[in-house]
Design an enzyme around this catalytic site. Structure first.
Site, short mmCIF file in Angstrom:
data_model
loop_
_atom_site.label_atom_id
_atom_site.label_comp_id
_atom_site.label_asym_id
_atom_site.label_seq_id
_atom_site.Cartn_x
_atom_site.Cartn_y
_atom_site.Cartn_z
N GLU A 158 0.83 -1.20 0.00
CA GLU A 158 0.00 0.00 0.00
C GLU A 158 0.87 1.25 0.00
O GLU A 158 1.92 1.30 0.63
CB GLU A 158 -0.88 0.03 1.26
CG GLU A 158 -1.88 -1.10 1.30
CD GLU A 158 -2.80 -1.03 2.51
OE1 GLU A 158 -3.87 -1.63 2.44
OE2 GLU A 158 -2.45 -0.38 3.51
N CYS A 191 3.32 8.68 0.52
CA CYS A 191 3.95 7.86 1.57
C CYS A 191 4.18 6.46 1.00
O CYS A 191 3.22 5.80 0.60
CB CYS A 191 2.99 7.84 2.76
SG CYS A 191 3.53 6.77 4.10
N CYS A 214 6.72 -5.76 8.54
CA CYS A 214 7.85 -5.11 9.21
C CYS A 214 8.32 -6.01 10.35
O CYS A 214 7.50 -6.58 11.06
CB CYS A 214 7.40 -3.76 9.78
SG CYS A 214 8.76 -2.84 10.56
N CYS A 217 6.84 -2.76 16.73
CA CYS A 217 6.47 -1.61 17.56
C CYS A 217 5.03 -1.83 18.02
O CYS A 217 4.17 -2.21 17.23
CB CYS A 217 6.56 -0.30 16.77
SG CYS A 217 8.23 0.08 16.22
N CYS A 247 1.86 -0.09 16.26
CA CYS A 247 1.82 -0.01 14.79
C CYS A 247 1.16 -1.26 14.18
O CYS A 247 1.54 -2.38 14.49
CB CYS A 247 3.24 0.16 14.26
SG CYS A 247 3.31 0.25 12.47
N CYS A 250 -1.28 6.92 9.51
CA CYS A 250 0.01 6.42 10.00
C CYS A 250 -0.17 5.15 10.81
O CYS A 250 -1.02 5.09 11.69
CB CYS A 250 0.63 7.42 10.96
SG CYS A 250 1.42 8.78 10.19
N1 SAH Z 1 9.80 2.14 10.28
C1 SAH Z 1 9.77 3.54 10.03
C2 SAH Z 1 8.70 3.99 9.05
C3 SAH Z 1 7.30 3.46 9.26
S1 SAH Z 1 6.31 4.15 10.52
C4 SAH Z 1 9.65 4.29 11.34
O1 SAH Z 1 9.46 3.67 12.36
O2 SAH Z 1 9.79 5.50 11.34
C5 SAH Z 1 5.97 5.76 10.06
C6 SAH Z 1 5.42 6.62 11.19
O3 SAH Z 1 4.11 6.21 11.59
C7 SAH Z 1 6.31 6.49 12.40
O4 SAH Z 1 6.58 7.67 13.06
C8 SAH Z 1 5.45 5.60 13.28
O5 SAH Z 1 5.88 5.67 14.54
C9 SAH Z 1 4.05 6.13 13.00
N2 SAH Z 1 2.98 5.26 13.45
C10 SAH Z 1 3.02 3.93 13.53
N3 SAH Z 1 1.88 3.46 14.07
C11 SAH Z 1 1.09 4.50 14.34
C12 SAH Z 1 -0.22 4.66 14.92
N4 SAH Z 1 -0.94 3.61 15.28
N5 SAH Z 1 -0.72 5.90 15.05
C13 SAH Z 1 0.01 6.97 14.65
N6 SAH Z 1 1.24 6.90 14.12
C14 SAH Z 1 1.79 5.67 13.96
#
Ligand code: SAH
Length: 355
Positions: free
Chosen positions: A98, A111, A118, A122, A125, A347
């Protein structure tokens, strides 16, 4: 008899120097690299028959031996409330990925993803919850831009963020090759100044990126200034500590002259206290930086378990208070209000079912 299927060479994703080398290796003049570069990356051509400054013989040879189409357009959806557009693309091995266009007043940001799934896990996420399947090739990374540009209009896209599925710095060489294409002086599309690579913090690769000479912008997904809290919500912090990452970021800033963006998801009672404000203000005073505060987008559609299921967004009035207190200390803070959560394109919500 040996049934040898010759593996085709993947031209899409090669930076100019690799394309030049390829053409020299098949007995063609080096400048063919630039011609094919132009067709693929500037004119968005996916069929050799359209490359009308190459001989028919060469075009046939290339279509027999090489690949220049790595993704197919499958579907797209537009959020009625915000205009956010989510694309679903499919790789040649039928994996779905996506990409999302986020329209704002002065810019339209694409984006893109660097991995399918991944490996980082985290806790906040959605992509982390779905696990890891594979690295995307440089061609598959760059093709997200080309397909989105074809659909949306190349001139309508102004910025790119490597913030979709995956951790770009764990797919380092493909990420670098895709950036080299954007950086090339032959490229007529988006320049490196308008591109941000977002990382959860792979310190040694931040150093490598600084040394690569590609002056791309970096965003660090910070989410807490405290090692213990950060390790809890981002297990990668156990391997590469915040301290290591901040040292790497300082090196990056010094070497490239860029300003760092810290991304900061607001998680209720986890990273939204006065202590967090103090620590953030201290950190920002040491590094040319700005903070993007991101309201936490729900993972409910993923039915999370364990610690992830306990995470809640900080209420809006508390986010406003948090931001005001930081601004009062002369910190640059933007709040990234949610875009596209109605189509699961916000995000951390990118997660295609691949199993
Ligand atoms: N792996 C990279 C890029 C992917 S995440 C990284 O960690 O930066 C891109 C952004 O989306 C990151 O800042 C991440 O922390 C944020 N993100 C992930 N899950 C989210 C959520 N549930 N709500 C809001 N932002 C989120």
């Amino acid at each position: 008899m040996i049934n040898a299927v010759k593996k085709k060479v993947l031209l899409k994703g090669m930076p100019l120097d690799e394309l030049n080398d390829y053409f020299v290796s098949i007995g063609e003049p080096k400048f063919r690299g630039g011609q094919v570069f132009n067709w693929m990356y500037n004119h968005l051509v996916t069929d050799f028959t359209e490359m009308n400054n190459l001989s028919k013989e060469l075009r046939n040879k290339l279509s027999d031996n090489t690949i220049i189409k790595t993704l197919d357009y499958v579907d797209s959806e537009v959020s009625e409330s915000t205009g956010t557009k989510k694309f679903v693309f499919e790789t040649n091995e039928h994996n779905k990925i996506e990409s999302v266009i986020i329209p704002e007043e002065n810019r339209k940001t694409l984006c893109i993803s660097t991995q399918i799934g991944c490996p980082l896990d985290c806790k906040f996420c959605a992509t982390g919850l779905m696990g890891y399947k594979k690295n995307l090739s440089a061609g598959e990374i760059f093709d997200q831009y080309l397909l989105a540009a074809k659909d949306y209009g190349k001139d309508n896209l102004t910025n790119i963020v490597y913030m979709g599925m995956g951790e770009p710095l764990l797919n380092y060489s493909a990420t670098i090759n895709s950036l080299k294409i954007f950086a090339d002086e032959l490229t007529t599309g988006i320049s490196l100044r308008k591109i941000t690579v977002s990382t959860a913090g792979i310190a040694p690769k931040i150093i490598d990126l600084a040394d690569s000479g590609l002056k791309v912008k970096i965003a660090l997904s910070l989410h807490s200034c405290f090692e213990d809290t950060r390790s809890k919500i981002m297990p990668i912090n156990i391997k590469y500590s915040l301290k290591q990452n901040i040292d790497a970021i300082k090196y990056y800033v010094k070497k490239t002259g860029t300003r760092i963006t810290f991304e900061y998801i607001m998680l209720k009672d986890i990273n939204d206290r006065q202590d967090d404000i103090n620590a953030l203000a201290r950190l920002c005073s040491e590094i040319p930086s700005k903070i993007n505060v991101i309201p936490f987008n729900s993972l409910k559609h993923m039915n999370p378990e364990g610690f992830s299921a306990l995470l809640e967004p900080t209420p809006k009035h508390r986010i406003e208070d948090f931001v005001t207190k930081l601004r009062d200390r002369n910190i640059t803070v933007n709040v990234r209000y949610t875009q596209g959560d109605d189509i699961a394109a916000a995000c951390g919500q990118l997660a295609v079912k691949f199993i």
